[in-house]
Scaffold this active site. Structure first.
Site, mmCIF file in Angstrom:
data_model
loop_
_atom_site.group_PDB
_atom_site.id
_atom_site.type_symbol
_atom_site.label_atom_id
_atom_site.label_comp_id
_atom_site.label_asym_id
_atom_site.label_seq_id
_atom_site.Cartn_x
_atom_site.Cartn_y
_atom_site.Cartn_z
ATOM 1 C CG HIS A 1 136.088 -9.769 123.504
ATOM 2 N ND1 HIS A 1 135.108 -10.542 124.068
ATOM 3 C CD2 HIS A 1 136.924 -10.630 122.880
ATOM 4 C CE1 HIS A 1 135.347 -11.824 123.802
ATOM 5 N NE2 HIS A 1 136.440 -11.897 123.074
ATOM 6 C CE LYS B 1 146.349 -11.905 127.173
ATOM 7 N NZ LYS B 1 145.341 -11.889 126.130
HETATM 8 C C1 BG6 Z 1 138.595 -14.612 122.046
HETATM 9 C C2 BG6 Z 1 139.061 -14.473 120.631
HETATM 10 O O1 BG6 Z 1 137.241 -14.299 122.168
HETATM 11 O O2 BG6 Z 1 139.353 -13.749 122.878
HETATM 12 C C3 BG6 Z 1 140.535 -14.768 120.519
HETATM 13 O O3 BG6 Z 1 138.329 -15.380 119.812
HETATM 14 C C4 BG6 Z 1 141.328 -13.929 121.485
HETATM 15 O O4 BG6 Z 1 140.993 -14.550 119.197
HETATM 16 C C5 BG6 Z 1 140.740 -14.022 122.889
HETATM 17 O O5 BG6 Z 1 142.661 -14.382 121.476
HETATM 18 C C6 BG6 Z 1 141.396 -13.034 123.819
HETATM 19 O O6 BG6 Z 1 140.974 -13.265 125.129
HETATM 20 P P1 BG6 Z 1 141.854 -12.848 126.360
HETATM 21 O O7 BG6 Z 1 141.017 -13.175 127.542
HETATM 22 O O8 BG6 Z 1 143.121 -13.645 126.292
HETATM 23 O O9 BG6 Z 1 142.127 -11.382 126.209
#
Ligand code: BG6
Length: 490
Positions: free
Chosen positions: A243, A338
């Protein structure tokens, strides 16, 4: 002639199917975006049948994705759902699946297209794809065959290379769709539109105007029920290799000549190949790793675990546009909030002609791309405080998706990605070379952290913004962590 499309979810009894795939497919169905006719097959070792599968998915949707659930549309959608019990790595089970697919396909006279979705544990990707190959289920004589592969794709560079090699023995690269759900997020796609559909930002998007860039992917949740998985992986493999590296490449890439999948992926790859790797001996100066207090007591986590749940990195991109501009990347679990945001911090004004009130400081311009949860864009600038001679104050110009497009305008990333895979558009998927380039940047960091003299794991209280060492790291770099996406923040 009419073509048929089958979507085959391998590993369909898992969480991903209930939480993401079915809500996304159902939403596409309700919005009439699915190719017609279509059929959805689930396959897993868990003993079940079509009726029970439909019922489980309906209950899961009502519980987990109520805003996507439309009871009027459900029966027509449920009719398309089928289930076959079996291990997708076994030839016998695959033959049963193939026969069931052929039966449905026989009703249609055109091409019989198939999208296989690997909703399986990573160790099963290669054996299942090879089994599909042996069973002749990915040859394209009767229609296209595409395979979506979930993350993590490998756990280091050698294993990613091996997996790519194994997969390429059976599939050509254009049949492979490696998912990174961040690329499917509307706001992440908007980074490109923002940069390349406007003319005023690109001239200043470089080392002459940008002081540094911060990419924050903060999560307020801990590892929850995923302790066992997370403890073997850690935050760098779980979040940075995929990511954060994708976000970095979108912010830093050159304008591609077209919106074509390969043009886009070439430019994303060029950024990753220009990032200077942090060598193992340099991890002390360029990284911080942390773990939240109480992590070792989480279910599935080793009681003496050294797995980081937080990391911060400083990276440099060696090219004409970015030479000398630090990119600070951080991500962690159990943080205060978050939020996912990219902050482009511009250089300070070269000369200050206005007198500042004592304690006041003029702030450099900052552009915050707010990727989630309050999606939008904020630009910080200075303005004159009314009724003063020339006192200045920082304020934000703010755009919020919710105000412009409505509160529910942003679809889930899986919706977009599934639709793209069905349409054969691989722009938002990772190509073999970019996956390997990203691992090439991650491996030396993990190697450095394993060396005896590596900086120790820094602890942080859950609900904080990470370890104090991360603040000291930024201070040493002459900067501070910034969050520009909160409405109140300036
Ligand atoms: C996932 C990870 O790829 O992305 C997780 O394995 C993480 O650990 C998640 O919580 C986060 O995704 P988003 O879309 O909630 O930011």
């Amino acid at each position: 002639m009419t073509d048929s499309t089958s979507i085959i979810i391998l590993g369909a009894s898992g969480d991903l199917t209930r939480r993401k795939l079915i809500p996304a497919l159902f939403s596409l169905h309700c919005r009439h975006r699915m190719p017609e006719p279509n059929h959805i097959f689930g396959m897993a070792r868990t003993r079940s049948d079509a009726q029970a599968f439909r019922q489980t998915l309906k209950e899961a949707m009502v519980a987990m994705a109520p805003k996507y659930f439309d009871p009027k549309e459900w029966p027509a959608f449920a009719d398309r759902l089928d289930y076959i019990t079996g291990d997708p790595a076994e030839t016998e089970a695959l033959s049963m699946l193939d026969a069931a697919l052929e039966k449905v396909e026989a009703a249609v006279d055109g091409a019989h297209n198939r999208l296989y979705y690997m909703a399986l544990p990573p160790a099963s990707y290669a054996p299942v794809i090879q089994a599909l190959g042996r069973a002749g289920m990915v040859n394209t004589d009767h229609g296209w065959r595409r395979v979506v592969i979930e993350k993590p794709f490998g756990h280091d560079l050698p294993s990613a290379r091996t997996l790519n090699d194994l997969v390429h023995q059976v599939l050509s690269e254009d049949q492979i769709y490696r998912i990174d759900h961040y690329l499917g997020k509307e706001t992440v796609q908007n980074v490109l539109v923002f940069r390349f559909a406007n003319s005023i930002f690109e001239p200043i998007w470089n080392r002459n105007y940008v002081d540094h860039v911060q990419i924050t992917v903060a999560e307020s949740v801990g590892v929850g029920h995923r302790g066992k998985f997370f403890d073997q992986v850690g935050v760098v493999r779980d979040m940075f290799q995929n990511h954060l590296m994708q976000l970095l490449s979108l912010v830093a890439m050159e304008p591609p000549s077209s919106f074509d999948a390969d043009a886009l992926r070439n430019e994303r790859g060029k950024v990753l190949s220009s990032v200077r790797p942090i060598l193992p001996e340099d991890v002390g100066a360029n990284t911080v790793r942390g773990q939240y207090d109480g992590y070792c007591q989480e279910p599935g986590v080793a009681s003496d675990s050294q797995t980081p749940t937080y990391a911060a990195l400083r990276l440099f991109i060696s090219n004409w546009r970015w030479e000398g501009v630090p990119f600070f990347l951080r991500s962690g679990k159990s943080l205060a909030e978050k939020t996912t945001e990219i902050a482009v911090q511009f250089k300070a004004v070269p000369h200050m002609m206005f007198t500042q009130a004592s304690g006041q400081q003029i702030m450099p311009n900052r552009l915050s791309l707010c990727l989630q949860p309050d999606e939008g864009i904020h630009l910080r600038f200075e303005m004159k405080v009314p009724s003063t001679q020339a006192e200045t104050r920082s304020t934000n110009m703010e755009f919020h998706y919710a105000s412009v497009f409505g509160p529910d305008a942003i679809p889930d990333a899986y919706e977009r990605l599934l639709l793209d895979a069905l349409n054969g558009d691989a722009s938002l998927f990772a190509r073999a070379d970019t996956i390997e380039l990203a691992w090439g940047l991650i491996d030396p960091i993990l190697e450095g952290w394993a060396l005896p003299g590596a900086p120790p794991l820094a602890m942080y209280p859950p609900g904080s913004w990470g370890p104090e060492e991360a603040d000291a790291f930024m201070l040493d770099a002459g900067r501070a962590w910034e969050l520009g996406c909160a409405r109140h923040d300036v």
